[in-house]
Design a protein around this motif. Structure first.
Motif, short mmCIF file in Angstrom:
data_model
loop_
_atom_site.label_atom_id
_atom_site.label_comp_id
_atom_site.label_asym_id
_atom_site.label_seq_id
_atom_site.Cartn_x
_atom_site.Cartn_y
_atom_site.Cartn_z
N ASP A 245 44.02 48.10 40.28
CA ASP A 245 43.49 46.52 40.42
C ASP A 245 42.26 46.61 41.12
N GLU A 246 41.44 47.62 41.09
CA GLU A 246 40.18 47.29 41.84
C GLU A 246 39.39 46.66 40.73
N ASN A 247 38.90 45.42 41.32
CA ASN A 247 37.99 44.48 40.54
C ASN A 247 38.74 44.00 39.31
N ASN A 248 39.93 43.83 39.29
CA ASN A 248 40.66 43.37 38.05
C ASN A 248 41.94 42.64 38.83
N ALA A 249 41.96 41.50 38.62
CA ALA A 249 42.97 40.72 39.45
C ALA A 249 44.11 40.52 38.58
#
Length: 293
Positions: A245-249
């Motif tokens: 979920d890093e930089n991926n909502a």
């Protein structure tokens, strides 16, 4: 004190082949001591500890690794100990798959990568669930959404990235047997990853290689370039992980990841198959690659 032997292992694979996931699983396996392994942990540098602890944290959480972002070459070295208590240093260049793709597309290899690929032992990672099979160029472009369905007005332009997986892999292995990367006869462990996703076809790892990667299989069996090889089936995850979920909502969570997180012994996620035998020990191919020392 016994001298440290350094039969380096280079981990090789195209983008998405699972090189970082393999390293994370291996580090958990030898650090946790949850199961007996052929090779045991000895020591490593503090810098390598930090990197491996970062990727193993995601592995234990059943979360996909982010894209490998490395400024230049990142080489991870482990001092391992074999069954006779002999110390062995194994180095793994954790290289973005794009670097290997560049060797295929641009016919170029930088000096630092060439030095790391000079190891006498090669581990070739192949994502068994992402093998690009041969196809007509127009069909490949259509699947990629680059041309409309139906006859093309002009001949479709071929690009190196359209080549089947096995063509790129054979070319890569041939590079390793040519100057400046040639080191004579070498050992090769072909690791067919994502085995949990492909084992439903009922094939052994070697039969899978024959059926899905026939060009690679014929190249290796011909002995043309002197590879001594073994083929393994491997699942370094044990199932589908949650998306990172890093930089991926909009990162997806998966029910399989919950099951994997709840296992009492996380090392049992790992599966290795070769020649009819199955284990959880990722150090077995490393021991074989090192051969007679």
């Amino acid at each position: 004190m016994a001298a440290i032997v350094e039969p380096n292992v280079s981990i090789v694979g195209l983008p998405g082949s699972g090189k970082t996931t393999f390293l994370a699983a291996l580090w958990h396996l030898i650090q946790s001591g949850e199961i007996a392994t052929r090779l045991r942990f000895g020591s490593m540098s503090n810098e390598d500890y930090a990197y491996l602890n970062q990727i193993v944290k995601l592995w234990r959480r059943a979360t996909e690794q982010g894209r490998t972002q490395i400024a230049g070459m990142k080489s991870v070295s482990m001092n391992l100990v074999d069954g006779d208590d002999r110390p062995i240093r194994v180095s793994f260049p954790d290289v973005p798959g794009e670097d290997y793709r560049r060797m295929w597309e641009d016919r170029k290899v930088d000096e630092e990568l060439a030095e790391n690929l000079g190891a006498s032992n090669i581990m070739l990672l192949v994502n068994g669930d992402r093998i690009k099979a041969p196809a007509w160029i127009t069909e490949r472009l259509h699947l990629a959404g680059l041309v409309e369905k139906g006859p093309a007005e002009e001949p479709a332009r071929w690009e190196p990235r359209l080549a089947p997986t096995q063509v790129q892999l054979v070319d890569l292995l041939q590079h390793l047997m040519r100057r400046p990367l040639d080191r004579g006869s070498r050992r090769l462990a072909v690791m067919i990853g994502a085995w949990d996703q492909v084992e439903g076809e009922g094939l052994s790892p070697m039969d899978f290689q024959v059926a899905k990667l026939p060009l690679l299989d014929q190249y290796l069996k011909s002995g043309r370039d002197g590879w001594t090889f073994r083929t393994y089936g491997m699942s370094a995850q044990g199932g589908e992980f949650d998306e990172n979920d890093e930089n991926n909502a909009a990162a997806k969570t998966r029910a399989d990841a919950n099951r994997l997180r709840e296992l009492d012994n996380l090392s049992t996620r790992i599966r290795l198959l070769q020649g009819g035998a199955e284990s959880h020990d990722l150090t077995e191919p490393l021991e074989w690659l090192m051969g007679d020392r």
